[in-house]
Design a protein around this motif. Structure first.
Motif, short mmCIF file in Angstrom:
data_model
loop_
_atom_site.label_atom_id
_atom_site.label_comp_id
_atom_site.label_asym_id
_atom_site.label_seq_id
_atom_site.Cartn_x
_atom_site.Cartn_y
_atom_site.Cartn_z
N ALA A 115 1.18 -1.54 0.31
CA ALA A 115 0.26 0.25 0.10
C ALA A 115 1.06 0.98 0.31
O ALA A 115 0.64 2.25 -1.10
CB ALA A 115 -1.35 -0.22 1.26
N ILE A 116 2.12 0.84 0.75
CA ILE A 116 2.78 2.51 1.03
C ILE A 116 3.63 2.78 -0.58
O ILE A 116 3.77 3.64 -1.30
CB ILE A 116 4.39 2.00 2.03
CG1 ILE A 116 3.57 2.12 3.29
CG2 ILE A 116 5.16 2.78 1.72
CD1 ILE A 116 4.04 1.63 4.06
N LYS A 117 3.73 1.80 -1.31
CA LYS A 117 4.07 1.48 -2.30
C LYS A 117 3.29 2.18 -3.13
O LYS A 117 3.55 3.08 -4.38
CB LYS A 117 4.68 0.16 -2.90
CG LYS A 117 5.36 0.27 -4.29
CD LYS A 117 6.00 -1.12 -4.82
CE LYS A 117 6.45 -1.20 -6.39
NZ LYS A 117 7.15 -2.61 -6.69
N GLU A 118 2.23 2.10 -3.74
CA GLU A 118 1.04 2.27 -4.08
C GLU A 118 0.63 3.77 -4.15
O GLU A 118 0.94 3.86 -4.94
CB GLU A 118 -0.42 1.12 -4.24
CG GLU A 118 -0.80 1.92 -5.20
CD GLU A 118 -2.25 0.44 -4.59
OE1 GLU A 118 -3.66 1.46 -5.74
OE2 GLU A 118 -2.25 -0.25 -4.27
N ALA A 119 0.60 3.97 -3.13
CA ALA A 119 0.52 5.55 -2.16
C ALA A 119 1.58 6.66 -2.88
O ALA A 119 1.17 7.22 -3.50
CB ALA A 119 0.12 5.60 -1.19
N LYS A 120 2.78 6.01 -3.07
CA LYS A 120 3.75 6.38 -4.01
C LYS A 120 3.67 7.13 -4.78
O LYS A 120 4.39 7.94 -5.71
CB LYS A 120 4.99 5.90 -2.88
CG LYS A 120 4.99 6.82 -1.67
CD LYS A 120 6.96 5.66 -1.17
CE LYS A 120 6.80 6.49 0.56
NZ LYS A 120 8.44 6.31 1.02
N GLU A 121 3.05 5.82 -5.37
CA GLU A 121 3.60 5.63 -6.62
C GLU A 121 2.30 7.12 -8.02
O GLU A 121 2.54 7.66 -8.35
CB GLU A 121 3.94 5.09 -7.86
CG GLU A 121 4.45 3.54 -7.43
CD GLU A 121 4.36 2.55 -8.00
OE1 GLU A 121 2.95 2.18 -8.33
OE2 GLU A 121 5.13 1.10 -8.19
N LEU A 122 1.44 7.06 -6.57
CA LEU A 122 0.13 8.11 -6.78
C LEU A 122 0.75 9.40 -6.99
O LEU A 122 -0.15 10.16 -7.80
CB LEU A 122 -1.05 7.77 -6.28
CG LEU A 122 -1.95 6.10 -6.46
CD1 LEU A 122 -3.05 6.05 -5.97
CD2 LEU A 122 -2.56 6.07 -7.79
N ILE A 123 2.15 9.63 -6.17
CA ILE A 123 1.65 10.96 -6.12
C ILE A 123 3.28 11.40 -5.74
O ILE A 123 3.77 12.92 -6.08
CB ILE A 123 1.60 11.11 -4.49
CG1 ILE A 123 2.12 10.61 -3.26
CG2 ILE A 123 -0.12 11.61 -4.33
CD1 ILE A 123 2.69 11.82 -1.85
N SER A 124 3.92 10.95 -6.92
CA SER A 124 4.83 10.73 -7.06
C SER A 124 5.83 11.88 -7.95
O SER A 124 4.55 12.49 -8.70
CB SER A 124 6.09 9.57 -8.07
OG SER A 124 7.37 10.08 -8.69
N LYS A 125 6.87 12.56 -7.84
CA LYS A 125 7.35 13.92 -8.27
C LYS A 125 7.42 13.77 -9.86
O LYS A 125 7.93 14.29 -10.89
CB LYS A 125 8.38 14.52 -7.88
CG LYS A 125 8.59 14.57 -6.60
CD LYS A 125 9.49 15.57 -5.76
CE LYS A 125 8.91 17.01 -4.75
NZ LYS A 125 9.95 17.41 -4.73
N ASN A 126 7.41 11.97 -10.34
CA ASN A 126 8.50 11.66 -11.58
C ASN A 126 7.09 11.73 -12.31
O ASN A 126 7.10 11.33 -14.31
CB ASN A 126 8.47 10.07 -11.49
CG ASN A 126 10.48 9.93 -10.70
OD1 ASN A 126 10.48 10.48 -10.86
ND2 ASN A 126 9.86 8.31 -9.87
N LEU A 127 6.15 12.39 -11.65
CA LEU A 127 4.23 12.40 -12.81
C LEU A 127 4.61 13.95 -14.13
O LEU A 127 4.04 13.42 -15.04
CB LEU A 127 2.97 12.83 -11.65
CG LEU A 127 2.98 10.89 -11.30
CD1 LEU A 127 1.51 11.40 -10.29
CD2 LEU A 127 2.48 10.44 -12.26
N VAL A 128 5.64 14.32 -12.76
CA VAL A 128 6.26 15.51 -13.91
C VAL A 128 6.08 15.08 -15.15
O VAL A 128 6.02 15.91 -16.15
CB VAL A 128 7.05 16.51 -12.89
CG1 VAL A 128 7.03 17.74 -13.69
CG2 VAL A 128 6.22 17.03 -11.50
N ILE A 129 7.29 14.37 -14.65
CA ILE A 129 8.77 13.93 -16.33
C ILE A 129 7.21 13.42 -17.14
O ILE A 129 7.59 13.29 -18.07
CB ILE A 129 9.63 12.98 -15.41
CG1 ILE A 129 10.75 13.54 -14.64
CG2 ILE A 129 10.00 12.56 -16.81
CD1 ILE A 129 11.57 13.10 -14.01
N GLN A 130 6.22 12.12 -16.71
CA GLN A 130 5.23 10.99 -17.69
C GLN A 130 4.14 12.71 -18.14
O GLN A 130 3.64 12.04 -18.94
CB GLN A 130 5.20 10.57 -16.65
CG GLN A 130 5.76 9.92 -16.05
CD GLN A 130 5.26 8.98 -15.28
OE1 GLN A 130 3.76 8.54 -14.86
NE2 GLN A 130 6.55 7.90 -14.01
N GLY A 131 4.51 13.88 -17.68
CA GLY A 131 3.07 14.49 -18.50
C GLY A 131 1.92 14.55 -17.47
O GLY A 131 1.07 15.02 -18.15
#
Length: 294
Positions: A115-131
């Protein structure tokens, strides 16, 4: 829709989608809600990792006391006796004395950590790179993911004094903690575009600052009141700067190599051979010599 790249103290945070007609007041609140929501998820992930290792939080009257002091004062963790993780527990004492040491079994630890891993992926700063843009709905989804995992491991709920439960119920007390310095008050938050503050009130809208082109991407910086205007964006990105330095280094090495060569070094080249034309007419190029055996 305008794509807003939100930054705080020159650090990239997330992408936000908003129409030009959105009032500045509403944009600030929406931006701060997502920003503070990401901080909440980071705090929850840290505490749930501790929960997976050392069990529930000790009551305030026991917190920080040694075992001898607890026995001497005849204190007891009643909530720790009733809040037992699903599938039982194993003893793993907390070295800093915050939690009761009743560690969930390995299977339940996996539930919490996944759950921790999934939650972090949902709000990750990498989303900026992914657009990919972030919304309040996605932030709440991440919170619900963590809450669901905790309910699976502790169906009877955590003790009311546990920080995780207080975070889920939005009654957390951050006063006196480092986390309180990171949270931004939506009523006093400030936004900056191109070095200028985007003022609230007076019916100001996003389009009044970024122009009338709907499909564009802008950088808006978020700050607390009193922090002053943030620094302007650099002329080139960090990646561009690295590429420029690499190009300059390669060029410098080439010049060094050329300066080290003799001035008449080119005479060893095939094109500088004065008898090259004659050899080509007589077919004397690429001749291999082989001794004949008897």
């Amino acid at each position: 829709m305008v794509i807003i790249h939100v930054k705080h103290k020159d650090q990239s945070q997330f992408l936000l989608e908003a129409p030009l007609s959105l009032p500045i007041e509403d944009l600030v609140k929406q931006m701060v809600t997502i920003y503070n929501g990401r901080l909440k998820i980071d705090r929850l992930c840290m505490e749930i990792e501790e929960l997976a290792q050392h069990g529930t939080l000790l009551p305030p009257e026991i917190l920080g006391l040694t075992e001898e002091q607890v026995e001497e004062l005849k204190l007891k963790d009643d909530w720790g006796d009733s809040c037992i993780p699903s599938g039982g527990f194993s003893v793993n004492k907390d070295p800093i004395g915050r939690r009761n040491g009743k560690q969930p079994k390995e299977e339940m630890q996996h539930v919490l950590r996944n759950a921790i891993k999934e939650a972090k992926e949902l709000i990750s700063k990498n989303l900026v790179i992914q657009g990919k843009c972030l919304t309040k709905k996605v932030v709440q989804e991440a919170v619900n993911t963590l809450k669901g995992a905790v309910m699976i491991v502790y169906p009877m709920k955590l003790p009311p004094h546990d920080i995780i439960r207080m975070e889920f119920e939005n009654i957390e007390d951050l006063s006196g903690t480092q986390a309180s310095l990171e949270v931004i008050d939506p009523m006093t938050a400030q936004m900056w575009f191109c070095g200028k503050e985007m003022y609230r009130g007076e019916g100001g809208k996003l389009g009044d600052y970024v122009g009338k082109i709907e499909n564009c991407k802008v950088i808006i910086k978020l700050s607390k009141r009193g922090e002053g205007a943030p620094g302007r964006e650099p002329i080139m990105s960090e990646e561009q700067r690295k590429q420029l330095m690499l190009h300059a280094y390669r060029r410098q090495e080439e010049l060094k190599k050329l300066s080290a060569d003799d001035e008449d070094d080119y005479l060893n080249s095939e094109w500088a051979d004065s008898s090259n034309l004659k050899k080509s007419f007589h077919g004397l190029h690429n001749i291999s010599w082989r001794a004949s055996g008897k």
